[in-house]
Enzyme design. Structure first.
Site, mmCIF file in Angstrom:
data_model
loop_
_atom_site.group_PDB
_atom_site.id
_atom_site.type_symbol
_atom_site.label_atom_id
_atom_site.label_comp_id
_atom_site.label_asym_id
_atom_site.label_seq_id
_atom_site.Cartn_x
_atom_site.Cartn_y
_atom_site.Cartn_z
ATOM 1 N N ASN A 125 -18.184 71.031 3.008
ATOM 2 C CA ASN A 125 -17.943 72.007 1.943
ATOM 3 C C ASN A 125 -16.536 72.597 1.951
ATOM 4 O O ASN A 125 -15.940 72.837 0.910
ATOM 5 C CB ASN A 125 -18.994 73.125 1.990
ATOM 6 C CG ASN A 125 -18.976 73.884 3.290
ATOM 7 O OD1 ASN A 125 -18.772 73.318 4.365
ATOM 8 N ND2 ASN A 125 -19.209 75.183 3.220
ATOM 9 N N GLY A 179 -17.144 58.574 10.494
ATOM 10 C CA GLY A 179 -18.440 57.910 10.432
ATOM 11 C C GLY A 179 -19.555 58.904 10.201
ATOM 12 O O GLY A 179 -19.328 60.108 10.045
ATOM 13 N N THR A 180 -20.767 58.407 10.169
ATOM 14 C CA THR A 180 -21.921 59.252 9.866
ATOM 15 C C THR A 180 -22.391 60.028 11.093
ATOM 16 O O THR A 180 -22.086 59.654 12.241
ATOM 17 C CB THR A 180 -23.087 58.402 9.349
ATOM 18 O OG1 THR A 180 -23.532 57.529 10.402
ATOM 19 C CG2 THR A 180 -22.689 57.589 8.131
ATOM 20 N N GLY A 181 -23.174 61.069 10.832
ATOM 21 C CA GLY A 181 -23.727 61.869 11.920
ATOM 22 C C GLY A 181 -24.639 61.092 12.843
ATOM 23 O O GLY A 181 -24.489 61.144 14.078
ATOM 24 N N PRO A 182 -25.639 60.358 12.292
ATOM 25 C CA PRO A 182 -26.573 59.640 13.161
ATOM 26 C C PRO A 182 -25.907 58.594 14.051
ATOM 27 O O PRO A 182 -26.443 58.274 15.111
ATOM 28 C CB PRO A 182 -27.531 58.974 12.159
ATOM 29 C CG PRO A 182 -27.473 59.843 10.951
ATOM 30 C CD PRO A 182 -26.059 60.318 10.885
ATOM 31 N N ARG A 183 -24.776 58.068 13.661
ATOM 32 C CA ARG A 183 -24.093 57.076 14.487
ATOM 33 C C ARG A 183 -22.962 57.699 15.306
ATOM 34 O O ARG A 183 -23.054 57.826 16.517
ATOM 35 C CB ARG A 183 -23.575 55.939 13.604
ATOM 36 C CG ARG A 183 -24.692 55.065 13.037
ATOM 37 C CD ARG A 183 -24.144 53.974 12.144
ATOM 38 N NE ARG A 183 -25.208 53.088 11.664
ATOM 39 C CZ ARG A 183 -25.060 52.151 10.755
ATOM 40 N NH1 ARG A 183 -23.869 51.962 10.210
ATOM 41 N NH2 ARG A 183 -26.068 51.395 10.373
ATOM 42 N N VAL A 184 -21.914 58.117 14.621
ATOM 43 C CA VAL A 184 -20.740 58.630 15.322
ATOM 44 C C VAL A 184 -21.015 60.011 15.936
ATOM 45 O O VAL A 184 -20.667 60.274 17.087
ATOM 46 C CB VAL A 184 -19.533 58.689 14.367
ATOM 47 C CG1 VAL A 184 -18.326 59.308 15.060
ATOM 48 C CG2 VAL A 184 -19.192 57.295 13.871
ATOM 49 N N GLU A 223 -22.668 77.006 14.117
ATOM 50 C CA GLU A 223 -22.524 77.893 12.955
ATOM 51 C C GLU A 223 -23.292 77.245 11.819
ATOM 52 O O GLU A 223 -22.893 76.204 11.302
ATOM 53 C CB GLU A 223 -21.040 78.068 12.621
ATOM 54 C CG GLU A 223 -20.765 79.278 11.734
ATOM 55 C CD GLU A 223 -21.004 79.003 10.263
ATOM 56 O OE1 GLU A 223 -22.042 79.485 9.742
ATOM 57 O OE2 GLU A 223 -20.189 78.324 9.646
ATOM 58 N N CYS A 257 -21.422 78.675 3.092
ATOM 59 C CA CYS A 257 -22.544 79.264 3.829
ATOM 60 C C CYS A 257 -22.620 80.768 3.654
ATOM 61 O O CYS A 257 -23.674 81.376 3.888
ATOM 62 C CB CYS A 257 -22.435 78.908 5.308
ATOM 63 S SG CYS A 257 -20.913 79.491 6.100
ATOM 64 N N GLU A 438 -17.239 82.908 16.559
ATOM 65 C CA GLU A 438 -15.894 82.349 16.495
ATOM 66 C C GLU A 438 -14.923 83.463 16.118
ATOM 67 O O GLU A 438 -15.282 84.396 15.419
ATOM 68 C CB GLU A 438 -15.836 81.219 15.461
ATOM 69 C CG GLU A 438 -16.732 80.033 15.809
ATOM 70 C CD GLU A 438 -16.876 79.033 14.675
ATOM 71 O OE1 GLU A 438 -16.720 77.831 14.923
ATOM 72 O OE2 GLU A 438 -17.142 79.471 13.529
#
Length: 457
Positions: A125, A179-184, A223, A257, A438
């Site tokens: 975002n 790359g994607t979350g599930p892989r990288v 976060e 958010c 943070e």
């Protein structure tokens, strides 16, 4: 069973992460030995280079994410510049603790050291804004990093790579993987030589990160999302409140958010507020991102657009009233853009607190407006969600402002304003809105380990 092709893909991903980890580990001894002043100098240089390329980065961010070019120019890229400058300065001003025990002949003091290789995962975002919010404090403290931007918005992260050498940051200090979350992402989170993960994103992904990192006892900063209330009392200055609340509800297509998604208005001004708020919302122009008169651009993807629309369908099925926006007003776009992921800002009313639209994070240009009677009631209702990230309170009664702010279960409370940030102070949420904070001190403490040293003399 995995196919051979899938195994090859996962193997390549692991090799990519392994190469990044080894580069970061190799760079760590040298980078962590640099003085804070030396690291500050190159962070300021990186900020200067980014600022000189502001227009190029803003154009890319707008095209990649869908936000208006105006917002990218005035918020995303300037704040990315500020992130580097802020932490370049703050790293010079941290102090340690010390105490003396005369009766034992001992002197105690603390030191803080960088943790090592930091894994940083940022969302789609506010791509560069939030990526630099993680990179800057991590490397300022002497860590090396492996940063994974969202696969949906990676362009400005790639562009940033080209500035690192020019700024004088040594090879291996900042490694950006795509790359994607599930892989990288999972390969990064599970790597045993990455002791720290800082993540900004959704709750389900955070749960997965927590589960995967638990066997390694990694430091986590999470976060997450929010279901942020705005509480508007009958003594609020509506001339200021209404435009600010339209902005807090729909800025960046509601894909922040911190955006307002529940508006509680005291009954005595409810009708007036609702009328004026809907009128102001209808003035909030949806247009192509390059249009300087556009207040909102396109949502991130068709999948996300349909998800946001599904909440409006659910609200209608529950008997709620859609006062403006989706399904009520006509979206006026150039013919070639009508298949894009655009949506009008939408206001819902006549809805219960238990509706999914009042409970779940929609993350789009949708807000609900409901009436309330008194202070005690509205605090209870505002807290009646699993999230606790941010809230706004509108009132001219200073005593009331302090009471309500104290009673709200939110990590941030703005009063008579929205999104005014002091980067020195803690940022983060309560409950399901995350773990950790943070900011100048909090980020420094997260990206370092403290050690107590005792000297007997």
């Amino acid at each position: 069973m995995f196919s051979i092709s899938c195994l090859r893909v996962f193997s390549k991903v692991k090799l990519k992460i392994e190469a990044a980890v080894q580069a970061a580990r190799a760079a760590f001894p040298g980078w962590s030995s640099w003085s804070p002043q030396e690291r500050s100098r190159v962070l300021n240089k990186l900020a200067d280079l980014l600022e000189q390329s502001l227009e190029e980065f803003a154009q890319a961010e707008s095209k990649d994410q869908g936000k208006t070019l105006t917002l990218a120019r005035t918020m995303d890229i300037p704040r990315s510049v500020q992130n580097f400058r802020f932490f370049a300065s703050s790293i010079l001003h941290h102090t340690s603790e010390c105490t003396q025990m005369d009766h034992a002949g001992c002197f105690h003091y603390t030191v803080r050291s960088p943790v090592g290789v930091a894994g940083l995962i940022s969302p789609w975002n506010l791509p560069l804004y939030l990526l630099t919010w993680k990179i800057a404090p991590a490397i300022a403290a002497g860590n090396t990093v492996i940063a994974k931007p969202s696969e949906l918005t990676s362009v400005t992260a790639w562009m940033l790579c080209k500035l690192l050498d020019k700024a004088g940051i040594p090879p291996g200090v900042v490694n950006i993987v795509f790359g994607t979350g599930p892989r990288v992402g999972e390969a990064l989170v599970t790597h045993p030589e990455v002791p720290l993960i800082s993540f900004t994103g959704g709750q389900l992904t955070a749960e997965r990160i927590t589960h995967l990192s638990a066997p390694h006892f990694k430091k986590l900063s999470l976060e997450l999302g929010g279901k942020n209330p705005a509480i508007i009392f009958d003594d609020a200055n509506l001339e200021e409140c209404i435009p600010a609340t339209v902005r807090s509800s729909f800025a960046n297509q509601g894909e922040i958010c911190l955006c307002t998604s529940r508006i509680f208005v005291q009954k005595s001004i409810y009708s007036e507020f609702l009328k004026r708020f809907v009128e102001a919302t209808r003035e909030w122009k949806v247009g192509i991102p390059s249009d300087p008169s556009a207040s909102m651009g396109a949502l991130i993807s068709n999948t996300h657009l349909e998800k946001v629309r599904s909440y409006i369908k659910k609200a209608r099925a529950e008997g709620a009233q859609i006062l403006c926006g989706e399904g009520v007003d006509t979206l006026d776009l150039p013919p070639k853009n009508r298949a894009g992921y655009f949506m009008l800002p939408t206001v819902i009313t006549n809805i219960t607190d238990e509706s999914c639209c009042m409970k779940e994070e929609i993350f789009g240009p949708v807000t609900c407006v409901v009436p309330f009677d008194n202070e005690e009631e509205v605090i209870k209702r505002a807290n009646n969600v699993k999230y606790g990230l941010a809230a706004t309170v509108w009132s001219s009664n200073v005593g009331r402002i302090h009471r309500v702010a104290k009673g709200l279960q939110s990590g941030l409370v703005w009063t008579n304003c929205w999104l005014i940030r002091e980067l020195n102070l803690p940022f983060g949420g309560m409950k399901s809105s995350g773990i950790g904070r943070e900011g100048a001190k909090d980020s420094y403490e997260f990206f370092t380990e403290i050690k107590t040293i005792t000297v007997k003399h």
